[in-house]
Design a protein around this motif. Structure first.
Motif, PDB file in Angstrom:
ATOM      1  N   UNK A   1      -8.087  -1.239   0.367  1.00  0.00           N
ATOM      2  CA  UNK A   1      -8.743   0.024   0.013  1.00  0.00           C
ATOM      3  C   UNK A   1      -7.718   1.151  -0.040  1.00  0.00           C
ATOM      4  N   UNK A   2      -6.808   1.169   0.922  1.00  0.00           N
ATOM      5  CA  UNK A   2      -5.747   2.177   0.963  1.00  0.00           C
ATOM      6  C   UNK A   2      -4.855   2.067  -0.274  1.00  0.00           C
TER       7      UNK A   2
ATOM      8  N   UNK B   1     -10.262   5.069   2.526  1.00  0.00           N
ATOM      9  CA  UNK B   1     -10.864   5.669   1.330  1.00  0.00           C
ATOM     10  C   UNK B   1     -10.747   7.195   1.383  1.00  0.00           C
ATOM     11  N   UNK B   2     -10.960   7.763   2.564  1.00  0.00           N
ATOM     12  CA  UNK B   2     -10.839   9.212   2.736  1.00  0.00           C
ATOM     13  C   UNK B   2      -9.429   9.700   2.400  1.00  0.00           C
ATOM     14  N   UNK B   3      -8.431   8.921   2.783  1.00  0.00           N
ATOM     15  CA  UNK B   3      -7.044   9.281   2.474  1.00  0.00           C
ATOM     16  C   UNK B   3      -6.837   9.366   0.964  1.00  0.00           C
TER      17      UNK B   3
ATOM     18  N   UNK C   1     -11.554   2.425  10.134  1.00  0.00           N
ATOM     19  CA  UNK C   1     -10.260   2.429   9.446  1.00  0.00           C
ATOM     20  C   UNK C   1     -10.414   2.167   7.948  1.00  0.00           C
ATOM     21  N   UNK C   2     -11.415   1.380   7.566  1.00  0.00           N
ATOM     22  CA  UNK C   2     -11.658   1.105   6.141  1.00  0.00           C
ATOM     23  C   UNK C   2     -12.116   2.384   5.435  1.00  0.00           C
TER      24      UNK C   2
ATOM     25  N   UNK D   1       0.819  -1.205   0.000  1.00  0.00           N
ATOM     26  CA  UNK D   1       0.000   0.000   0.000  1.00  0.00           C
ATOM     27  C   UNK D   1       0.853   1.256   0.000  1.00  0.00           C
ATOM     28  N   UNK D   2       1.859   1.302   0.864  1.00  0.00           N
ATOM     29  CA  UNK D   2       2.658   2.524   1.009  1.00  0.00           C
ATOM     30  C   UNK D   2       3.781   2.626  -0.016  1.00  0.00           C
TER      31      UNK D   2
END
Length: 602
Positions: free
Chosen positions: A374-375, A405-407, A400-401, A343-344
């Motif tokens: 999701x991230x 998505x907000x991120x 957290x899920x 992810x990162x």
């Protein structure tokens, strides 16, 4: 008949009792017991199975003690299904047999079966003793089921066993693992006699709750009073040092482990890997892993997590393969470490591959795994697919899920989807400040300052306080902490003078402040001043005037490093020739010669 007998076991020539009609039944029985215990200690599966075959052929399997030895043998060899078969085939199940099988499941991470058989023991009319209760409470700790553990505590009280040192210690350990630290401490204080398990369990409980000072105080008290400690004690305290990034204290405790020979413990090794990783020294984590005489799954997962946090993804994938070759099956933690790294680092295809591989291996993804997926998709800009993953989850999406998505929405400026995600979160009830801040930042990043202000007002109206951004560095045994614009430090004047000097040098190298990262509608000069004195810059300036040139600068931060600071630190590393390591709440950034290990993707 017997082959591959280890050196610790009696040699074949000394076991004539295995030959028929040569010695008395009692002698044969004792010799079989001795051999089985020797093979248990040396973990010799093949030799132990040969003894098992001999016991069956000789008709000795009906002897209760031999059945117990076999149950324990297979338990220590991590084959609990074979222990269960022995138990099921035992005609007369004694209290000791029940105790052995309940312990087998607890020791082999099968807590539900352990508790199921504990209930079976009660239903059979047998009373659990001071050997059975600790196994059952251990299972409650693994499951973090304090409600079931409390029932066991009540039963122990009725039977007068709650003040037994072994039962009481296991209850303290259980409450600590379940996060019920008040009950753990009350029980610990009331115990007439304490042992290493009770103290270690309480230390672990405080460490899990983030009450590092109390955990360290208990450990220091034990050292001063010369109380017994074990590898679990050391492991818990080293975890505290890692969480608080107390590198020097962690090294001192590592030295104590060496003196007491606990450095060879896989639990201590796993904690040391995490310590060095969390303090920004990935090389130290590698070294500890390589020097471990015996590695368990926790050690593999600890190094996988370390590599993932530091962006060493080639090593993550290589370690995953090596772990399987070494005979370890990846668990849900293993896959979580890999998915976080993908992810990162923007590795979308790899992340999707390992997410699907989980299911192929029979591991059902949890909400944390879905949050990673999701991230991964959100950061890569595939927001529609990320939303589709959320809609298809087999369980209710967690905060957290939706936060993941907000991120993605903030990064890619999709305020419409950000508002939708925020609405879904707020429907869940009270949420942490991070969710409000994410929504506010998503609006501000898109230039919608009115909506951002409304989101911040909502945060204030609900009485939720925004987490203050802090950065800190360790100097000897002292921690220096900074907040944005902080002028409280004793060397504040020197710090700000160094920042001014450094900024002029950075601008000559081409640095231009990006005030778009100030997520408030204020004037240009105020924006520039705001970002110029972010907490991580103050920490770096302090390090530059304090630490020798050859020492890497390691800064810890509780929030995500902003885009402009990330750019500025690259210039700082170039202008000063220093290696700067920054840990934010997502990962580590290694800055050197004007570039960052994250490749500007974080």
């Amino acid at each position: 008949m017997l082959q591959h007998i280890p050196k610790k076991a009696p040699p074949l020539s000394s076991t004539p009792s295995l030959l028929p009609n040569q010695h008395s039944f009692e002698h044969k029985y004792r010799s079989v017991c001795d051999l089985l215990l020797a093979f248990t200690r040396s973990k010799s599966l093949q030799s132990g199975q040969q003894i098992h075959a001999h016991i069956t052929k000789s008709g000795l399997q009906s002897i209760p003690l031999l059945s117990n030895h076999l149950i324990n043998f297979y338990s220590k060899l991590q084959t609990p299904h074979l222990s269960r078969r022995i138990f099921d085939e035992t005609p007369h199940k004694s209290s000791t047999a029940w105790s052995s099988i309940i312990s087998t499941f607890a020791q082999n991470e099968l807590p539900l079966l352990s508790l199921q058989f504990f209930r079976g023991m009660l239903e059979s009319g047998l009373r659990p003793d001071d050997h059975v209760f600790p196994s059952a409470t251990k299972s409650c700790g693994i499951l973090t089921r304090s409600d079931v553990g409390r029932s066991l505590h009540c039963l122990a009280m009725k039977m007068g066993l709650d003040l037994d040192v072994f039962v009481g210690s296991s209850l303290v350990d259980m409450y600590g693992k379940c996060g019920v630290i008040g009950d753990a401490r009350k029980l610990f204080d009331e115990m007439p006699e304490r042992n290493v398990v009770s103290r270690s369990g309480l230390i672990y409980g405080y460490a899990q709750m983030g009450e590092d000072e109390e955990a360290l105080r208990l450990f220091k008290q034990g050292v001063v009073e010369d109380l017994e400690v074990n590898d679990f004690t050391f492991s818990s305290v080293i975890q505290v040092c890692g969480s608080a990034t107390l590198l020097e204290l962690g090294k001192q405790i590592q030295g104590l482990c060496l003196k007491t020979s606990f450095d060879s413990s896989s639990f201590v090794g796993s904690s040391l890997i995490s310590l060095y990783s969390k303090c920004g020294i990935i090389e130290g984590a590698y070294r500890v892993f390589q020097e471990m005489p015996e590695r368990n799954l926790g050690a593999w997962n600890a190094l996988l997590n370390a590599c993932s946090k530091h962006g060493h993804m080639k090593e993550v994938f290589d370690l995953f393969k090596q772990m399987e070759k070494a005979g370890f099956q990846p668990n849900f933690v293993t896959f979580l470490c890999v998915l976080m790294g993908c992810s990162h680092n923007g590795l979308v295809e790899d992340g999707q591959f390992y997410f699907n591989l989980m299911r192929e291996r029979g591991i059902e993804p949890g909400d944390q795994h879905y949050a990673c997926l999701v991230d991964l998709l959100g950061r890569a800009g595939d927001l529609e697919k990320a939303l589709s993953v959320i809609n298809e989850m087999p369980m209710e999406p967690t905060e957290s899920v939706w936060g993941a998505l907000l991120t993605g929405c903030r990064i890619h400026g999709n305020t419409e989807m950000a508002a939708y995600a925020a609405d879904k979160v707020f429907e869940m009830g009270p949420v942490g400040s991070g969710m409000h801040v994410l929504l506010s930042n998503a609006y501000a990043a898109a230039g919608k300052y009115t909506e951002a202000a409304m989101a911040r007002k909502l945060l204030k109206d609900r009485g939720v306080k925004k987490e203050t951004g802090l950065s800190w560095v360790e100097e000897g045994n002292r921690m220096h902490t900074f907040a944005s614009g902080d002028r409280c430090h004793i060397r504040s004047n020197e710090i700000y003078a160094k920042l001014k000097e450094l900024e002029e040098e950075m601008e000559r190298e081409g640095y231009v402040a990006n005030t778009n990262h100030v997520l408030r509608e204020v004037g240009g000069e105020e924006k520039r001043q705001t970002i110029a004195y972010h907490s991580e810059r103050l920490a770096i300036a302090f390090s530059l005037i304090t630490f020798p040139p050859e020492r890497p600068i390691r800064v810890m931060k509780n929030l995500r490093v902003c885009g402009d600071c990330h750019t500025a630190i690259k210039f700082m590393s170039k202008c000063t020739g220093r290696k700067i390591i920054v840990r934010d709440n997502n990962r580590f950034h290694h800055f050197e010669n004007g570039s960052c290990s994250c490749g500007d993707y974080w």
